[in-house]
Scaffold this motif. Sequence first.
Motif, PDB file in Angstrom:
ATOM      1  N   HIS A  90       7.405   1.858  -2.702  1.00  0.00           N
ATOM      2  CA  HIS A  90       7.629   3.129  -2.011  1.00  0.00           C
ATOM      3  C   HIS A  90       8.544   2.583  -0.671  1.00  0.00           C
ATOM      4  N   ARG A  91       8.076   1.817  -0.091  1.00  0.00           N
ATOM      5  CA  ARG A  91       8.793   1.253   1.246  1.00  0.00           C
ATOM      6  C   ARG A  91       8.708  -0.256   1.367  1.00  0.00           C
ATOM      7  N   GLU A  92       8.474  -0.781   0.219  1.00  0.00           N
ATOM      8  CA  GLU A  92       8.587  -2.351   0.246  1.00  0.00           C
ATOM      9  C   GLU A  92       7.264  -2.864   0.978  1.00  0.00           C
ATOM     10  N   GLY A  93       6.223  -2.200   0.858  1.00  0.00           N
ATOM     11  CA  GLY A  93       4.900  -2.893   1.470  1.00  0.00           C
ATOM     12  C   GLY A  93       4.542  -4.147   0.722  1.00  0.00           C
ATOM     13  N   CYS A 114      -1.406  -0.329  -1.494  1.00  0.00           N
ATOM     14  CA  CYS A 114      -0.676  -1.107  -0.530  1.00  0.00           C
ATOM     15  C   CYS A 114      -1.098  -0.632   0.791  1.00  0.00           C
ATOM     16  N   LEU A 159       0.561  -0.307   3.406  1.00  0.00           N
ATOM     17  CA  LEU A 159       1.285   0.543   4.457  1.00  0.00           C
ATOM     18  C   LEU A 159       1.128   2.122   4.271  1.00  0.00           C
ATOM     19  N   HIS A 160       1.182   2.639   2.884  1.00  0.00           N
ATOM     20  CA  HIS A 160       0.658   3.836   2.876  1.00  0.00           C
ATOM     21  C   HIS A 160      -0.133   4.293   1.616  1.00  0.00           C
ATOM     22  N   ALA A 161      -0.814   3.142   1.161  1.00  0.00           N
ATOM     23  CA  ALA A 161      -1.708   3.529   0.422  1.00  0.00           C
ATOM     24  C   ALA A 161      -1.416   3.799  -1.024  1.00  0.00           C
ATOM     25  N   TRP A 162      -0.167   3.575  -1.627  1.00  0.00           N
ATOM     26  CA  TRP A 162       0.100   3.797  -2.845  1.00  0.00           C
ATOM     27  C   TRP A 162      -0.601   2.828  -3.676  1.00  0.00           C
ATOM     28  N   CYS A 185       6.106  -3.224  -2.714  1.00  0.00           N
ATOM     29  CA  CYS A 185       5.923  -1.923  -3.182  1.00  0.00           C
ATOM     30  C   CYS A 185       7.113  -0.966  -3.370  1.00  0.00           C
TER      31      CYS A 185
HETATM   32  S1  FES Z   1       5.425   0.859   1.060  1.00  0.00           S
HETATM   33 FE1  FES Z   1       3.617   0.852  -0.108  1.00  0.00          FE
HETATM   34  S2  FES Z   1       2.749   2.639  -0.033  1.00  0.00           S
HETATM   35 FE2  FES Z   1       4.593   2.911   1.376  1.00  0.00          FE
END
Ligand code: FES
Lengths: 137, 802
Positions: free
Chosen positions: A49-52, A66, A68-71, A47
């Motif tokens: 965002h933060r590599e989820g 995702c 981790l943080h739902a992107w 991801c």
């Molecule tokens: S790492 Fe995917 S939404 Fe934060």
Amino acid sequence: MKNETKWIRVTYAHNIPLREGRAVRIAESEIAIFNLGGRFLAVENRCPHREGPLAEGIVSGTTVVCPLHAWKFNLENGQGVSPASSAHCVRSFRTRVEDNVIWLELPANFFTESQALLGCMEQQAEGATEACSVARV
Amino acid sequence: MEKLVVVGNGMAGIACVEQILRHAPKFNITIFGDETHVNYNRILLSSVLAGEKSIEEITLNGLNWYQQHDIALRLGVRITDVDAGAKTVTGDDGSVTGFDKLLLATGSLPVIPSIQDVMKDGVFVFRNLDDTRSLLERARPGLKAVVIGGGLLGLEAARGLQVQGCDVTVVHLMETLMERQLDVTGGSYLANKMNELGITVLLGLSTTAILGKGKVERVQFKGGGTIPADLVVIAAGIRPNIELGQKAGLDTKRGIVVNDYMETSNPDVFAVGECVQHNGICYGLVAPLLEQGKVLAATITGNKGPKYEGTVLASKLKIMGVDVFSAGEIGDKVDGSEVIRYEDPSLGIYKKLTLKASKLTGVILVGDTSDSHRYMEWLRSGTDLASMRRQLLFPDTGGDAGMDVAKISDNETVCGCMGVTKGVIVHAIHERGVNTLAQLKECTKASTGCGSCTELCQQLLKAVAPEFEEESRKVLCKCVPFAEDNLREIVRSQRLKSVQEVLDIYGNGQGCEVCKPALSYMLDMLWCGDHDEDRSARFINDRVHANIQKDGTFSVIPRIRGGVTSAAELRRIADVAEKYRVPLVKITGSQRIDLLGVKKSDLPKVWADLGMTSGQAYTKGVRMVKTCVGTDFCRFGTQDSTSAGIELERRLENLFTPHKLKMAVVGCPRNCAEATVKDIGLVGQEGSWQVVVGGAAGKKVRKADLLITVETTEQALDASGIFFQYYRENANYLERTYDFVERIGIEKVRKETVYAAEPQKQALRGRLHKSKARSRDAWLERNEPRTATQFVQIEMMDGVLV
Ligand code: FES
Ligand SMILES: Cc1cc2nc3c(=O)[nH]c(=O)nc-3n(C[C@H](O)[C@H](O)[C@H](O)COP(=O)(O)OP(=O)(O)OC[C@H]3O[C@@H](n4cnc5c(N)ncnc54)[C@H](O)[C@@H]3O)c2cc1C
Ligand code: HEM
Ligand code: SF4
């Protein structure tokens, strides 16, 4: 030369359960493959965002969320769907299934370039895969 | 000021008074009602019986409304006589009240067919709140209920009783259910639907006697056949209650006769509602009664002019999942008319339109009532349909399945119950600043009847109101746009057993990360684990039974019941930590040990080496029971908190809950394990336990409420179990007990759990045991994974190509 691609065999189709994703390790990277009911879609398993790990996400239609943080990303072209600022995206890959084996189309330099995965923006700029360039139109 | 006396504190009478109040104040008003409740929405008694609404929720005019308008309200007083000459009414309390004008709004009475011994204990009618309460008190799981009458009322009663757990049979005199609204085919489609719901339908049977010693035991039919019954509801129709009209010397036939100005034969006595007959018709639905009320209000206040000219009736069955709509002509044999039909037996859809001279004269819809508004509008307006012949049954949807609100004309009725048009709603939005559904209800009464137009009202608000605010009572998610309590009912009644099924039938077929886990929980809870669990609908934590960390690794927390471990266990934990190079081993805030940073592919091996069960630290489920040392060692201890805590954890572990659930047991009020800020806590004291619920010490801090004080440990565990199951069944997904208890109110929680009638408690225990019996330690999947690749890292087939 840069646009050359290679089809490789990845795994058996039955290894990816319906409406779930699984990560496949390829060289230095991981690619997430999803089973959307006979249709398999592949994106980079990281991801922006933060590599989820996107392969672990819940599938919603043709998108994945995702863990981790739902992107949320469209699996057909890697485009970010939400949050709405659409600047982010992941790289997508074409797949096909033959004799119950999933094949993946990768750029020829995928295994040699040190920085194996191009960002998806570069991919779009190149128009490397159909799906992504279609999405731009 | 003139004195206006109103007899009948029901829907028509009060709606008429509301209209009268809109004209300049003219009257000193006294209202007599023989029921003891303020005016409520009688329509929704079916929903109360079916448990979809509470009694408080159906009040239409609270006491403050009567006070605000200086209305003298006399509840529980029945008017027994009218002296039209002396202009007085006499109450059954002996009171005599004078009037200048009298308004009779006495509604109707249930028809009791001549059945032998019909007054036996266990036989009920279904007309008012008291009837509904008695039915709710009597109905319980496993009872055999027989409903006599297969009309709207009978079917709704049948469904309500079934939801209460009864085994229901509907006995109907005619060969067709709802024969006044449906033709034979429509009736048979409906009968199929009722059968699918599990309600037995017997047609063409005339009931002759109620049998039984002292109370009902069987019901007998003409010809001598009988069926067993513990409870009987008579829903064989209604007749206008005209007794007072007759005593007042009014012209009466079936009902009290009124003219187009709603005048009776006496200029000082008026009548409105189900008790009147206009143009030969006695109405039994709310919409016409409201129209009558408006006209009457004008006449009685000296503004005579508006006329009542009859109402086109539309009926709708209020059973979730059984869509039936009927309006206008229903028969086939009307001269010169033609009939257009559509049938899909396997989907259970039947549509029939009756046309005469290119105009719609009747409509029957079973199984799909989504177009009822359109047909109703054609019926009312007499639209010429010649040019639309091809699209009569299948409108040109133009992509949008829902009705495009812009297309509705201003005089089209949106709320059929209350007779509110789109124009009125739009006017209210523009001129009176209406922004929410609640305001719209208050201002126009739209959507306060059966509720079927709520969605349409919402759409109108969204389209027209500048600052539309969604109601707080929200739908689960836009993929399945139903409130969770509705969904629970749908899933239960339609026997849906997989998330995808719910999404396919009631949603967009896709679902998302919000609704899928919620539906997964709902199915597991409703079917006590006996459902088709779809792992793809669950969050990753529930697919691999571990908690995903920010780097994609997982944490492993084994169950350590009551926080009590052993040297051997600790040694194994230490070995695992070394063997798998676990980066962090931590004592958690919950008296447990956490191994953080484990790779997914190592999970099964880690679990096997630990030889412990899952602590469910990753899921919305039973987390742990913290305990203090209690009597065994502590010098203050009054109860054996450690053993009690271990037992509590054993009884509830492995179960899922709407949100995580944390518990604690302490041996005395010093509360070392912080039981009073847990979802469920047991606090020991000399000779008893306090069971407390709804506590929190997280994002929110809340002191738990006392549920009950009991003497023995077993009683405390039992009370915890009952509350636990009640929370599982009634909370919304992701609603912690502290929000749940606050929303429901601890009084009501007590009433419905520990102070509930024994059968209700038994039912909660029963479902808890059933779920528990089916539940298992999730970590056993190490030996039998769900799928071959559940924990496995897939490597590419071709190896690394260079
Ligand atoms: S790492 Fe995917 S939404 Fe934060
Ligand atoms: C379970 C159920 C479901 C229904 N569903 C629908 C529906 O979906 N749609 C629809 O349009 N309609 C429905 N109806 C019908 C609707 O409720 C009635 O048409 C409406 O309530 C009639 O209003 P009313 O004021 O004329 O009579 P009521 O609401 O019956 O009011 C009459 C009141 O007068 C009181 N009263 C009578 N005599 C005296 C006296 N002598 N002294 C003092 N008080 C007296 C009665 O106790 C009663 O409270 C339903 C009815 C029931 C019972
Ligand atoms: C008069 C008040 C209190 C008394 C007499 C008391 C007494 C004790 C005793 C005797 C123990 C040790 C038990 C043992 O391990 O042998 C203990 C432990 C503990 N108490 Fe209390 N306590 C009191 C109040 C509280 C309060 C108010 C809290 C927290 C809100 C609290 C939290 C704890 C905790 C967390 C432990 C366990 C500590 C650990 O794990 O090492 N105590 N208490
Ligand atoms: S709660 Fe009471 S019994 Fe338990 S350890 Fe604390 S002081 Fe002792």
